[in-house]
Motif scaffolding. Structure first.
Motif, PDB file in Angstrom:
ATOM      1  N   LEU A   1      -7.607  -2.270   3.639  1.00  0.00           N
ATOM      2  CA  LEU A   1      -6.884  -3.445   4.106  1.00  0.00           C
ATOM      3  C   LEU A   1      -6.027  -4.036   2.990  1.00  0.00           C
ATOM      4  O   LEU A   1      -4.839  -4.329   3.196  1.00  0.00           O
ATOM      5  CB  LEU A   1      -7.883  -4.479   4.611  1.00  0.00           C
ATOM      6  N   PHE A   2      -6.604  -4.203   1.818  1.00  0.00           N
ATOM      7  CA  PHE A   2      -5.881  -4.802   0.693  1.00  0.00           C
ATOM      8  C   PHE A   2      -4.660  -3.972   0.306  1.00  0.00           C
ATOM      9  O   PHE A   2      -3.536  -4.492   0.228  1.00  0.00           O
ATOM     10  CB  PHE A   2      -6.810  -4.944  -0.513  1.00  0.00           C
ATOM     11  N   PHE A   3      -4.851  -2.693   0.075  1.00  0.00           N
ATOM     12  CA  PHE A   3      -3.748  -1.854  -0.400  1.00  0.00           C
ATOM     13  C   PHE A   3      -2.714  -1.600   0.698  1.00  0.00           C
ATOM     14  O   PHE A   3      -1.511  -1.513   0.411  1.00  0.00           O
ATOM     15  CB  PHE A   3      -4.285  -0.521  -0.941  1.00  0.00           C
ATOM     16  N   PHE A   4      -3.157  -1.514   1.948  1.00  0.00           N
ATOM     17  CA  PHE A   4      -2.214  -1.284   3.047  1.00  0.00           C
ATOM     18  C   PHE A   4      -1.283  -2.486   3.221  1.00  0.00           C
ATOM     19  O   PHE A   4      -0.067  -2.329   3.367  1.00  0.00           O
ATOM     20  CB  PHE A   4      -2.990  -1.017   4.341  1.00  0.00           C
ATOM     21  N   ILE A   5      -1.842  -3.684   3.199  1.00  0.00           N
ATOM     22  CA  ILE A   5      -1.013  -4.888   3.327  1.00  0.00           C
ATOM     23  C   ILE A   5      -0.096  -5.025   2.119  1.00  0.00           C
ATOM     24  O   ILE A   5       1.097  -5.351   2.259  1.00  0.00           O
ATOM     25  CB  ILE A   5      -1.895  -6.136   3.467  1.00  0.00           C
ATOM     26  N   TRP A   6      -0.621  -4.786   0.931  1.00  0.00           N
ATOM     27  CA  TRP A   6       0.178  -4.943  -0.288  1.00  0.00           C
ATOM     28  C   TRP A   6       1.371  -3.995  -0.300  1.00  0.00           C
ATOM     29  O   TRP A   6       2.504  -4.408  -0.573  1.00  0.00           O
ATOM     30  CB  TRP A   6      -0.710  -4.708  -1.506  1.00  0.00           C
ATOM     31  N   VAL A   7       1.134  -2.724   0.018  1.00  0.00           N
ATOM     32  CA  VAL A   7       2.226  -1.742   0.005  1.00  0.00           C
ATOM     33  C   VAL A   7       3.264  -2.083   1.066  1.00  0.00           C
ATOM     34  O   VAL A   7       4.475  -1.993   0.819  1.00  0.00           O
ATOM     35  CB  VAL A   7       1.678  -0.318   0.213  1.00  0.00           C
ATOM     36  N   ASN A   8       2.831  -2.495   2.249  1.00  0.00           N
ATOM     37  CA  ASN A   8       3.789  -2.875   3.296  1.00  0.00           C
ATOM     38  C   ASN A   8       4.585  -4.108   2.890  1.00  0.00           C
ATOM     39  O   ASN A   8       5.786  -4.208   3.199  1.00  0.00           O
ATOM     40  CB  ASN A   8       3.062  -3.126   4.613  1.00  0.00           C
ATOM     41  N   ASN A   9       3.947  -5.051   2.210  1.00  0.00           N
ATOM     42  CA  ASN A   9       4.665  -6.225   1.710  1.00  0.00           C
ATOM     43  C   ASN A   9       5.735  -5.816   0.705  1.00  0.00           C
ATOM     44  O   ASN A   9       6.856  -6.355   0.708  1.00  0.00           O
ATOM     45  CB  ASN A   9       3.697  -7.210   1.057  1.00  0.00           C
ATOM     46  N   LEU A  10       5.406  -4.884  -0.177  1.00  0.00           N
ATOM     47  CA  LEU A  10       6.368  -4.428  -1.184  1.00  0.00           C
ATOM     48  C   LEU A  10       7.516  -3.655  -0.538  1.00  0.00           C
ATOM     49  O   LEU A  10       8.672  -3.813  -0.930  1.00  0.00           O
ATOM     50  CB  LEU A  10       5.661  -3.554  -2.225  1.00  0.00           C
ATOM     51  N   LEU A  11       7.204  -2.822   0.447  1.00  0.00           N
ATOM     52  CA  LEU A  11       8.260  -2.075   1.141  1.00  0.00           C
ATOM     53  C   LEU A  11       9.230  -3.022   1.842  1.00  0.00           C
ATOM     54  O   LEU A  11      10.429  -2.724   1.960  1.00  0.00           O
ATOM     55  CB  LEU A  11       7.649  -1.110   2.156  1.00  0.00           C
ATOM     56  N   GLY A  12       8.728  -4.154   2.290  1.00  0.00           N
ATOM     57  CA  GLY A  12       9.590  -5.126   2.951  1.00  0.00           C
ATOM     58  C   GLY A  12      10.564  -5.811   2.018  1.00  0.00           C
ATOM     59  O   GLY A  12      11.548  -6.405   2.470  1.00  0.00           O
ATOM     60  N   LEU A  13      10.306  -5.744   0.702  1.00  0.00           N
ATOM     61  CA  LEU A  13      11.200  -6.362  -0.272  1.00  0.00           C
ATOM     62  C   LEU A  13      12.334  -5.433  -0.692  1.00  0.00           C
ATOM     63  O   LEU A  13      13.282  -5.871  -1.347  1.00  0.00           O
ATOM     64  CB  LEU A  13      10.410  -6.786  -1.522  1.00  0.00           C
ATOM     65  N   ILE A  14      12.245  -4.159  -0.331  1.00  0.00           N
ATOM     66  CA  ILE A  14      13.308  -3.213  -0.653  1.00  0.00           C
ATOM     67  C   ILE A  14      14.492  -3.456   0.273  1.00  0.00           C
ATOM     68  O   ILE A  14      14.305  -3.627   1.480  1.00  0.00           O
ATOM     69  CB  ILE A  14      12.805  -1.765  -0.507  1.00  0.00           C
ATOM     70  N   PRO A  15      15.719  -3.511  -0.239  1.00  0.00           N
ATOM     71  CA  PRO A  15      16.883  -3.700   0.639  1.00  0.00           C
ATOM     72  C   PRO A  15      16.900  -2.662   1.757  1.00  0.00           C
ATOM     73  O   PRO A  15      16.652  -1.478   1.512  1.00  0.00           O
ATOM     74  CB  PRO A  15      18.068  -3.518  -0.318  1.00  0.00           C
TER      75      PRO A  15
END
Length: 347
Positions: A191-205
């Motif tokens: 849960l922690f790593f899945f949410i974190w990675v998706n949050n980071l991917l959302g910051l990519i243009p």
């Protein structure tokens, strides 16, 4: 490392600026620029992965995007085709007596037939990318442990190990306990790593805003709610239906309140993650919109610095929201499986 990250963020901001100028929507030129359409397009889901637009020599706008599979069930018929057949909403797709069209980002059947939409959208594609990233990372880390047993971690292993230990020792064990934490460790760690990675991917243009999608956060919150209530022991359910020390007449009021609490806990998880991630994206896009609203390139310099600063803040928020979601999930599970000591009164 910090200099490289700073440069990447600055370059990313420039991509955001250029992309914002040609955002999808009802815009047909600079005079028709609509911040609302641009922001809703960037934070919303889509049937294709749009990268950028550019003006051709004849003045028309060309869209550069990756088409994704559209999967629809209508009147028992399964229709599969690429989203490129819609030509960015300009054409309809005909399959037998079924006519599909895009209406404000949603697919509908022109004859009014009910459509079950199982399409592979941009957010779904982003989640698959996040899964692939996590599989690659943790597979390589696991192999590193096998090749170098008992040795100090290095490289990616040295970065991931402190995070795993932090989540385990400071988040999961304190809330669930030493005896039972291993049962829930795989779920909470994922849960922690899945949410974190998706949050980071959302910051990519041009990246997908998966964590800013209410369906995404609803699903994760539902998983936590199901695990919490399935794992709940007799003390947990007794506290809901027969709270110790409460008069029976008060139970008429307390039981509905406790039952509502079962729903409000995952609801709070869902809204917190959705609202925080979406708010960050909207703030950045609103700032970028000022450049095109006032049609002033000079304004891009101060706005650029502010956007980069907020992007750094969003990097922190991406990890923070993953931490909070995991922490609260561990807390809810811990409360459900907690063993209460019952002391009988001695006279």
């Amino acid at each position: 490392m910090l200099k490289t990250l700073r440069n990447l963020l600055i370059i990313s901001s420039l991509f955001v600026f250029s992309n914002a100028a040609f955002a999808k929507g009802d815009n047909h030129g600079d005079d028709a620029f609509s911040p609302k359409d641009m922001i809703l397009h960037h934070i919303g889901d889509a049937y294709d992965w749009h990268f950028f637009d550019y003006h051709k020599s004849d003045g028309t706008v060309a869209h550069v995007s990756l088409p994704l599979p559209v999967i629809l069930i209508t009147d028992g018929h399964l229709d599969i085709f690429l989203s490129s057949e819609f030509h960015h909403g300009e054409q309809q797709v005909i399959r037998g007596d079924r006519v599909y069209r895009l209406n404000h980002g949603h697919i509908e059947e022109a004859n009014g037939k009910k459509v079950i939409d199982l399409s592979f959208t941009k957010n779904v594609a982003s989640m698959f990318i996040a899964c692939i990233i996590l599989i690659v990372i943790f597979t390589s880390v696991a192999k590193a442990y096998q090749k170098r047993p008992g040795q100090a971690p290095s490289g990616l292993q040295a970065f991931i190990e402190p995070l795993i230990l932090f989540v385990r020792d400071d988040v999961i064990i304190p809330n669930i306990g030493e005896k039972k934490y291993k049962t829930y460790l795989p779920y909470l760690m994922t849960l922690f790593f899945f949410i974190w990675v998706n949050n980071l991917l959302g910051l990519i243009p041009t990246g997908a805003n998966a964590s800013g999608n209410i369906a995404f956060t609803l699903t994760l919150a539902a998983f936590t709610a199901i695990i919490t209530n399935v794992s709940g022991n007799k003390d947990y359910w007794k506290h809901i239906f027969a709270m110790p020390g409460v008069p029976k007449l008060m139970l008429i009021i307390m039981i509905p309140v406790e039952l509502i609490g079962i729903l409000t806990k995952p609801f709070a998880l869902m809204i917190r993650l959705f609202a925080n991630i979406t708010a960050g994206h909207i703030v950045i896009l609103c700032l970028v919109s000022f450049i095109f609203i006032f049609k002033n390139a000079i304004l891009g310099l101060p706005v650029g610095f502010v956007v980069v600063a907020i992007t750094f803040l969003e990097l922190f928020v991406a990890a923070l929201q993953a931490y909070i979601f995991t922490l609260l999930s561990a807390l809810f599970i811990g409360l459900a499986i907690e063993e209460h000591e019952h002391h009988e009164a001695h006279h």
